[in-house]
Design a protein around this motif. Structure first.
Motif, PDB file in Angstrom:
ATOM      1  N   GLN A 127     -16.472  -3.476   2.135  1.00 60.27           N
ATOM      2  CA  GLN A 127     -16.848  -3.202   0.741  1.00 60.27           C
ATOM      3  C   GLN A 127     -17.055  -1.714   0.501  1.00 60.27           C
ATOM      4  N   GLU A 128     -17.635  -1.024   1.483  1.00 57.54           N
ATOM      5  CA  GLU A 128     -17.842   0.425   1.338  1.00 57.54           C
ATOM      6  C   GLU A 128     -16.497   1.135   1.199  1.00 57.54           C
ATOM      7  N   LEU A 129     -15.550   0.681   1.999  1.00 61.37           N
ATOM      8  CA  LEU A 129     -14.226   1.285   1.968  1.00 61.37           C
ATOM      9  C   LEU A 129     -13.552   1.075   0.611  1.00 61.37           C
ATOM     10  N   ALA A 130     -13.703  -0.125   0.072  1.00 65.21           N
ATOM     11  CA  ALA A 130     -13.071  -0.451  -1.216  1.00 65.21           C
ATOM     12  C   ALA A 130     -13.740   0.296  -2.364  1.00 65.21           C
ATOM     13  N   ALA A 131     -15.010   0.651  -2.175  1.00 63.92           N
ATOM     14  CA  ALA A 131     -15.723   1.355  -3.243  1.00 63.92           C
ATOM     15  C   ALA A 131     -15.220   2.794  -3.353  1.00 63.92           C
ATOM     16  N   LYS A 132     -14.694   3.321  -2.250  1.00 59.55           N
ATOM     17  CA  LYS A 132     -14.296   4.739  -2.217  1.00 59.55           C
ATOM     18  C   LYS A 132     -12.803   4.975  -2.325  1.00 59.55           C
ATOM     19  N   ASN A 133     -12.004   3.908  -2.150  1.00 59.94           N
ATOM     20  CA  ASN A 133     -10.551   4.106  -2.085  1.00 59.94           C
ATOM     21  C   ASN A 133      -9.792   3.079  -2.908  1.00 59.94           C
ATOM     22  N   LYS A 134      -8.544   3.431  -3.236  1.00 65.38           N
ATOM     23  CA  LYS A 134      -7.625   2.437  -3.770  1.00 65.38           C
ATOM     24  C   LYS A 134      -7.134   1.674  -2.549  1.00 65.38           C
ATOM     25  N   ALA A 154     -26.006 -11.406  20.985  1.00 66.22           N
ATOM     26  CA  ALA A 154     -25.337 -10.325  21.728  1.00 66.22           C
ATOM     27  C   ALA A 154     -24.122  -9.827  20.945  1.00 66.22           C
ATOM     28  N   LEU A 155     -23.431 -10.733  20.263  1.00 69.51           N
ATOM     29  CA  LEU A 155     -22.245 -10.324  19.484  1.00 69.51           C
ATOM     30  C   LEU A 155     -22.645  -9.449  18.297  1.00 69.51           C
ATOM     31  N   VAL A 156     -23.761  -9.809  17.667  1.00 73.91           N
ATOM     32  CA  VAL A 156     -24.225  -9.019  16.522  1.00 73.91           C
ATOM     33  C   VAL A 156     -24.655  -7.624  16.997  1.00 73.91           C
ATOM     34  N   LYS A 157     -25.376  -7.601  18.110  1.00 77.48           N
ATOM     35  CA  LYS A 157     -25.836  -6.323  18.668  1.00 77.48           C
ATOM     36  C   LYS A 157     -24.627  -5.430  19.005  1.00 77.48           C
ATOM     37  N   LEU A 158     -23.625  -6.048  19.597  1.00 77.58           N
ATOM     38  CA  LEU A 158     -22.406  -5.307  19.950  1.00 77.58           C
ATOM     39  C   LEU A 158     -21.731  -4.758  18.686  1.00 77.58           C
ATOM     40  N   THR A 159     -21.603  -5.604  17.660  1.00 83.01           N
ATOM     41  CA  THR A 159     -20.926  -5.188  16.417  1.00 83.01           C
ATOM     42  C   THR A 159     -21.639  -3.988  15.791  1.00 83.01           C
ATOM     43  N   LYS A 160     -22.978  -3.994  15.898  1.00 86.36           N
ATOM     44  CA  LYS A 160     -23.752  -2.876  15.346  1.00 86.36           C
ATOM     45  C   LYS A 160     -23.510  -1.595  16.136  1.00 86.36           C
ATOM     46  N   SER A 161     -23.271  -1.742  17.436  1.00 88.91           N
ATOM     47  CA  SER A 161     -23.228  -0.560  18.295  1.00 88.91           C
ATOM     48  C   SER A 161     -21.852   0.105  18.392  1.00 88.91           C
ATOM     49  N   ILE A 162     -20.794  -0.609  18.016  1.00 86.81           N
ATOM     50  CA  ILE A 162     -19.460  -0.025  18.197  1.00 86.81           C
ATOM     51  C   ILE A 162     -18.957   0.681  16.936  1.00 86.81           C
ATOM     52  N   GLU A 163     -18.012   1.577  17.172  1.00 90.72           N
ATOM     53  CA  GLU A 163     -17.400   2.260  16.036  1.00 90.72           C
ATOM     54  C   GLU A 163     -15.932   1.860  15.960  1.00 90.72           C
ATOM     55  N   ILE A 164     -15.504   1.439  14.777  1.00 93.97           N
ATOM     56  CA  ILE A 164     -14.105   1.040  14.609  1.00 93.97           C
ATOM     57  C   ILE A 164     -13.489   1.928  13.535  1.00 93.97           C
ATOM     58  N   ASN A 165     -12.363   2.548  13.883  1.00 95.43           N
ATOM     59  CA  ASN A 165     -11.683   3.407  12.907  1.00 95.43           C
ATOM     60  C   ASN A 165     -10.183   3.147  12.899  1.00 95.43           C
ATOM     61  N   PHE A 166      -9.547   3.528  11.798  1.00 92.28           N
ATOM     62  CA  PHE A 166      -8.086   3.424  11.692  1.00 92.28           C
ATOM     63  C   PHE A 166      -7.525   4.819  11.467  1.00 92.28           C
ATOM     64  N   ASN A 167      -6.287   5.061  11.927  1.00 90.20           N
ATOM     65  CA  ASN A 167      -5.637   6.302  11.518  1.00 90.20           C
ATOM     66  C   ASN A 167      -4.633   5.995  10.393  1.00 90.20           C
ATOM     67  N   LYS A 168      -3.919   7.022   9.963  1.00 87.59           N
ATOM     68  CA  LYS A 168      -3.020   6.856   8.807  1.00 87.59           C
ATOM     69  C   LYS A 168      -1.920   5.831   9.065  1.00 87.59           C
ATOM     70  N   ALA A 223       0.836  -1.198   0.000  1.00 89.45           N
ATOM     71  CA  ALA A 223       0.000   0.000   0.000  1.00 89.45           C
ATOM     72  C   ALA A 223       0.875   1.254   0.000  1.00 89.45           C
ATOM     73  N   GLU A 224       1.932   1.239   0.824  1.00 85.58           N
ATOM     74  CA  GLU A 224       2.846   2.389   0.899  1.00 85.58           C
ATOM     75  C   GLU A 224       3.472   2.644  -0.463  1.00 85.58           C
ATOM     76  N   GLU A 225       3.972   1.568  -1.080  1.00 84.04           N
ATOM     77  CA  GLU A 225       4.690   1.722  -2.349  1.00 84.04           C
ATOM     78  C   GLU A 225       3.779   2.116  -3.499  1.00 84.04           C
ATOM     79  N   LEU A 226       2.524   1.700  -3.435  1.00 83.55           N
ATOM     80  CA  LEU A 226       1.607   1.983  -4.543  1.00 83.55           C
ATOM     81  C   LEU A 226       0.741   3.223  -4.301  1.00 83.55           C
ATOM     82  N   GLY A 227       0.828   3.773  -3.065  1.00 85.41           N
ATOM     83  CA  GLY A 227      -0.011   4.931  -2.732  1.00 85.41           C
ATOM     84  C   GLY A 227      -1.464   4.531  -2.514  1.00 85.41           C
ATOM     85  N   TYR A 228      -1.688   3.318  -2.059  1.00 80.18           N
ATOM     86  CA  TYR A 228      -3.036   2.838  -1.734  1.00 80.18           C
ATOM     87  C   TYR A 228      -3.212   2.911  -0.220  1.00 80.18           C
TER      88      TYR A 228
END
Ligand code: C5P
Length: 217
Positions: free
Chosen positions: A112-119, A56-70, A23-28
Motif C-alpha cells: 500500500q505504501e508503494l501504491a501511495a507513492k507511485n503509478k 517465527a515467520l512474522v518475526k522473520l518478515t519484520k527483520s528482512i529487507e526486500i527490494n526490487f530493481n528496475k 507497466a512498460e507500455e503505460l510508464g507505470y
C-alpha cells in the motif's frame, strides 16, 4: 484510486507477464507481490524456520529487507534471489507462509505504501479485494488449469530446467486450493473486477484488452 491497476488470479494465469508489459507500455512501475511472499518463504527455508511456527515467520518478515530493481529482479537483504524464489521448494511451501495473518499484514502495508507513492500495476491474490480495494481498474485473470500448467511447463523447458507436466499441474491445483480456501484474504473474484480468461488468448491480446478497458475504448 487513480493511477493504480490491480490484477489478481490463480498461479500460472500470466498475471506477472501481463502486469510487466502493461507497466512498460503505460510508464507505470510493476509490483509482483507473489515474489515478496516467495522471498519470505525462501528466507524461512534458508534459516531453517519451521513453517508451522507463525510467530517465527512474522518475526522473520519484520527483520528482512526486500527490494526490487528496475528490471524486476528481487533482492533479499541485498542478495539477488530472483532465481531462488522460483525453486520447487519455494513453490511447494509459499502458500503456507502466505496464509499467516501477521506475515500478510506486514507485506500488505508495504504494497500500500508503494501504491501511495507511485503509478503502479500490482498483481497477486488479494490486490483487488484487500490491498487496493479502492482501485479504479481491477482485473481477475484466469485460464484453465491445463493451459496454466502447460505454460509453466514450456517456460521451464525453455530455461532448460527439468519439468514434469503432471507434477506442475498438481502443484498449481494444490496452491489454487490453499490460496482460495485460506482464512485470511483468500483468492476470490472482486465484485467490481473484470474477469479475463486467457486460455485462448495471447499475451498481446490480453494486454490490448486491458488497455482498451482502461482507456475506455
Ligand atoms: O504469484 P505467485 O504464484 O508467484 O505467488 C506465490 C504465492 O504467494 C501464491 O500461491 C500465494 O500463496 C501467495 N500470494 C498471496 N498474496 C499475494 C500474492 C501471492 O497470498 N498478493
Amino acid at each position: 484510486m487513480d493511477n493504480v491497476i490491480a490484477i489478481d488470479g490463480p498461479g500460472g494465469a500470466g498475471k506477472s507477464t501481463i502486469a510487466r508489459r502493461l507497466a512498460e507500455e503505460l510508464g507505470y512501475i510493476h509490483l509482483d507481490t507473489g515474489a515478496m511472499y516467495r522471498a519470505v518463504t525462501y528466507a524461512a527455508l534458508q534459516e531453517g524456520i519451521d513453517l508451522n511456527n507463525k510467530e517465527a515467520l512474522v518475526k522473520l518478515t519484520k527483520s528482512i529487507e526486500i527490494n526490487f530493481n528496475k528490471d524486476g529482479e528481487i533482492f533479499l537483504n541485498s542478495k539477488n534471489v530472483s532465481k531462488e524464489i522460483r525453486s520447487s521448494q519455494v513453490n511447494k511451501n509459499v502458500s503456507k507462509t502466505a496464509a499467516v495473518k501477521g506475515v500478510r499484514e506486514i507485506l500488505v502495508k508495504k504494497h500500500q505504501e508503494l501504491a501511495a507513492k507511485n503509478k503502479v500495476v500490482m498483481d497477486g491474490r488479494d490486490i483487488t479485494t484487500v490491498v487496493l480495494k479502492e482501485a479504479e481498474h481491477k482485473f481477475y485473470l484466469t485460464a484453465s488449469i491445463e493451459e496454466r500448467a502447460r505454460r509453466r511447463f514450456e517456460e521451464m523447458k525453455e530455461k532448460n530446467k527439468e519439468a514434469n507436466y503432471e507434477e506442475i499441474k498438481e502443484n498449481i491445483a494444490r496452491r489454487d486450493k490453499l490460496d482460495s480456501q485460506r482464512e485470511h484474504s483468500p483468492l476470490k473474484i472482486a465484485d467490481d473486477a473484470v474477469v479475463i480468461d486467457s486460455t485462448e488468448l495471447s499475451i498481446e491480446e490480453v494486454v490490448s484488452k486491458i488497455k482498451a478497458i482502461i482507456e475506455g475504448a
